[in-house]
Design an enzyme around this catalytic site. Structure first.
Site, short mmCIF file in Angstrom:
data_model
loop_
_atom_site.label_atom_id
_atom_site.label_comp_id
_atom_site.label_asym_id
_atom_site.label_seq_id
_atom_site.Cartn_x
_atom_site.Cartn_y
_atom_site.Cartn_z
N SER A 107 0.88 -1.08 -0.02
CA SER A 107 -0.02 0.05 0.05
C SER A 107 0.73 1.40 0.14
O SER A 107 1.46 1.53 -0.75
CB SER A 107 -0.84 -0.19 1.28
OG SER A 107 -1.99 0.95 1.04
N ASP A 248 -2.35 6.21 -3.59
CA ASP A 248 -1.24 5.62 -2.85
C ASP A 248 -0.73 4.48 -3.81
O ASP A 248 -1.24 4.28 -4.82
CB ASP A 248 -1.75 5.21 -1.51
CG ASP A 248 -2.79 3.80 -1.79
OD1 ASP A 248 -3.20 3.76 -2.58
OD2 ASP A 248 -2.73 3.02 -0.50
N ASP A 250 -1.06 1.14 -4.05
CA ASP A 250 -1.88 0.26 -4.80
C ASP A 250 -3.37 0.83 -5.09
O ASP A 250 -4.21 0.20 -5.67
CB ASP A 250 -2.42 -0.89 -3.73
CG ASP A 250 -2.80 -0.52 -2.70
OD1 ASP A 250 -3.02 0.48 -2.03
OD2 ASP A 250 -3.50 -1.57 -1.91
N ASP A 252 -5.74 2.09 -3.57
CA ASP A 252 -6.84 1.75 -2.99
C ASP A 252 -7.47 3.13 -2.10
O ASP A 252 -8.39 3.06 -1.37
CB ASP A 252 -7.08 0.57 -2.27
CG ASP A 252 -6.18 0.43 -0.98
OD1 ASP A 252 -5.36 1.59 -1.12
OD2 ASP A 252 -6.15 -0.38 -0.30
#
Length: 455
Positions: A107, A248, A250, A252
């Protein structure tokens, strides 16, 4: 297969996470996780399938093949999709009728870390019980339960995976609207959305200024993205953009930057989307779901609109669970995870940004007006890193926290919690008096830090 779930030690609030090439983020653990998770989901007579995606950090090249080998050994076919946002993996898991989805990402963490997130066939993150059952399998003798040579799985690559996600993201934007005439700066954090996010915005009509789109395996989240939006804010002002979007690693979660360079956090994003959906009678459940970290100002704002705020523990997985229980279709975290169950099963930074952009287009007002829905109460968050046992278990620290809570009374909140992804104690104080907030947060952090050093 009938392992009794036990308390989780490997999985945290958002999958497994750690330093790359060190347990549990090493190839051996990834291999065993693939074997155990494959064994857990290898049920029924159909051909079993798992989708594996990743972000752009270097260690993904180590963990992806290790997981692949584990799943193949458990008799599952593996579909590799390469770097894609976490919500894309959840979407593909459902659309391909896979038994399991895997995202290799840490992340917002730096490249030295990595993580593994698991999604069930419904595209939802696994429950605590499922994760505990998989851990139990990993503790046992897996080798004797893996499939015979003739039943080994196969690996293939899905070349059109990015296109599938791009079309799904575009479909979330109202068809009658266009982004034509808007200049948008998008910071992809050199992460998983470095190709798809600029493409979606451009195909919807925007003038796109992309940054953080040159990953090299080491620069993911480095001075960029949702946790470091200063460069984005400067560029928004310099280019006179209408909005800045910071994802960010990833993708999400996100933060936004208005045309003046001011940061818009997850609470303001939730308030903006909630107001829009409420006006269109699209908001379900009469409430928004958020975590204990969300500002009291958001709760008061929603209450004034006749809406509730349902709080959960930290973690977008818990937000999603509460949304389903309460029949809500909007929830999220102050950090920028926003779940819109009409469009996705997990947090999706790009789709959340598109919902805000739809409001900008409809209201024909600048982002500084559209995205400032309430005045937040002063809130101070201090992170205290520690080694060994958690200092929160110390009676002296417990007494300090109790005294702080009594001192604030009904004037504010004190929230002390251990991070689920790293050895950090998060100290949050919120009240109407800003000087009191800063002072109390510093005092509590000092008390925890003192015990952490003593340990």
């Amino acid at each position: 297969m009938n392992a009794i779930p036990r308390p989780r030690s490997l999985f945290g609030t958002d999958g497994i996470r750690g330093t790359a090439n060190r347990a549990p983020m090493d190839a051996a653990t990834a291999l065993r996780l693939g074997q155990a998770a494959g064994r857990f989901f290898n049920r029924g007579t159909h051909r079993h399938r798992v989708v594996i995606g990743k972000d752009t950090r270097l260690s993904g090249y180590m963990l992806e093949p290790a997981l692949t080998a584990g799943f193949i050994g458990a008799g599952m076919d593996v579909v590799l999709v390469g770097p894609l946002p976490t919500p894309a993996i959840a979407l593909l898991t459902r659309s391909l009728r896979a038994d399991l989805g895997v995202m290799v990402s840490a992340s917002h963490n730096p490249y030295e870390d990595n993580g593994i997130k698991l999604f069930g066939p419904d595209g939802l993150k696994l429950s605590d019980a499922q994760e505990a059952a998989i851990e139990s399998l990993m503790d046992g003798p897996l080798e004797g339960t893996l499939v015979a040579p003739a039943r080994l799985g196969r690996a293939s690559r899905l070349e059109d995976a990015p296109g599938r996600y791009i079309e799904a993201a575009k479909a979330s934007f109202p068809k009658r609207l266009s982004l034509e005439g808007l200049r948008i700066v998008v910071d992809c954090a050199h992460g998983a959305a470095y190709r798809v996010a600029p493409t979606v915005l451009w195909e919807l009509g925007a003038e796109v200024v992309p940054i953080g789109v040159a990953p090299d395996g080491f620069n993911i989240n480095k001075g960029c993205g949702s946790t470091a939006p200063a460069q984005l804010a400067e560029l928004v002002r310099e280019r006179r953009a209408d909005l800045g979007i910071a994802l960010d690693g990833d993708a999400d979660r996100l933060v936004l930057v208005d045309e003046a360079g001011a940061i818009v956090d997850g609470d303001q994003i939730l308030a903006t989307i909630a107001a829009s959906w409420q006006a269109k009678e699209q908001l379900r459940g009469g409430a928004v779901v958020a975590t204990v970290m969300s500002n009291l100002g958001l709760e008061r704002h929603l209450r004034d609109r006749g809406l509730g705020l349902l709080r959960t523990q930290v973690g977008d997985r818990y937000v999603g669970e509460r949304m389903r229980e309460a029949g809500c279709n909007l929830g999220g975290e102050q950090s920028g995870h926003v779940i819109m169950s009409d469009f996705a099963t997990t947090g999706d930074g790009l789709i959340a940004a598109l919902q805000v952009l739809a409001v900008l287009v409809e209201e024909q007002r600048p982002a500084s007006a559209v995205c400032r829905r309430f005045t937040p109460l002063p809130q101070r968050l201090v992170n205290v890193r520690y080694a060994g046992a958690s200092p929160l278990q110390d009676p002296a620290v417990e007494a300090e926290i109790t005294a702080a809570e009594q001192r604030l009374g009904t004037r504010g909140r004190v929230l002390i919690r251990a991070s689920g992804t790293e050895p950090v104690i998060r100290v949050m104080v919120e009240a109407e008096d800003e000087s009191l907030v800063s002072r109390m947060a510093a005092e509590l952090a000092d008390a925890i830090r003192l015990k952490a050093r003593a340990a």
